[in-house]
Design an enzyme around this catalytic site. Structure first.
Site, PDB file in Angstrom:
ATOM      1  N   GLU A  97      -4.994  -7.974  -0.615  1.00  0.00           N
ATOM      2  CA  GLU A  97      -5.907  -7.995   0.531  1.00  0.00           C
ATOM      3  C   GLU A  97      -7.274  -7.564   0.026  1.00  0.00           C
ATOM      4  OE1 GLU A  97      -4.655  -5.345   3.660  1.00  0.00           O
ATOM      5  OE2 GLU A  97      -2.603  -6.106   3.611  1.00  0.00           O
ATOM      6  N   GLU A 147       0.821  -1.217   0.000  1.00  0.00           N
ATOM      7  CA  GLU A 147       0.000   0.000   0.000  1.00  0.00           C
ATOM      8  C   GLU A 147       0.856   1.269   0.000  1.00  0.00           C
ATOM      9  OE1 GLU A 147      -2.820  -0.386   3.240  1.00  0.00           O
ATOM     10  OE2 GLU A 147      -3.800  -2.110   2.289  1.00  0.00           O
TER      11      GLU A 147
END
Length: 175
Positions: A122, A26
């Site tokens: 995810e 991320e």
């Protein structure tokens, strides 16, 4: 810190265990210390430095490098390409999706991947079957058990029973 981690990764290498290595996930967001720094002098330099240290210095050849972004929602995130270190540093391209599985998230990643595998690093919810149809190149999705535990059991069973989804213990399809 990398040298400490490398010592542990070497133990896995010595045991002939491949590792899906997903450092600095991320990074196109700004909520981690490594995130939000665009371009060649920002995150890209950090990722490449990490790759060079682990691959060339420590000779770790058991790592499958997963470059993992957050879905570009426009809120505190930036486009994937602003953080892409280059195909030579990446084995799998992944994104984290905690919301709608927008076609643009998939299309942007597939374009950057140039034929390499793409994954859902995810997910807040498992992808629905229609997403697997319209976005067929996802090689895996990973959800947190506590989140999946709150999903309707019949919906999860339908997803995991689909022939496109392999689960632990399932036989691999024959070509």
């Amino acid at each position: 810190q990398l040298d400490v981690v490398a010592a542990q990764l070497k133990k896995l290498k010595d045991a002939n265990i491949p590792v899906l290595w997903r450092p600095y996930h991320e990074n196109n967001g700004n909520w981690f210390w490594w995130g939000g720094r665009k371009g060649e002098e920002g995150f890209i330099a950090l990722y490449r430095m990490t790759w060079e240290r682990l691959v060339n210095y420590h000779r770790l050849d058991n790592l499958l490098w997963v470059w993992n972004e957050n879905a570009h929602t426009g809120r505190q995130t930036h486009p994937y390409y602003d953080f892409f270190p280059g195909l030579q540093y990446v084995d799998v391209l992944a994104t984290d999706v905690y919301g709608e599985f927008k076609q643009s998230y998939y299309d942007d990643l597939v374009m950057l991947a140039s034929g390499k595998p793409v994954a859902l690093g995810e997910v807040g919810a498992p992808p629905p079957l229609d997403v697997l149809s319209s976005q067929p190149r996802w090689v895996w999705f990973m959800g947190w058990a506590d989140i999946f535990d709150r999903r309707p059991t019949d919906a999860l069973k339908t997803l995991f029973d689909d022939p496109r989804v392999l689960t632990r213990g399932a036989a691999l399809p024959t070509p």
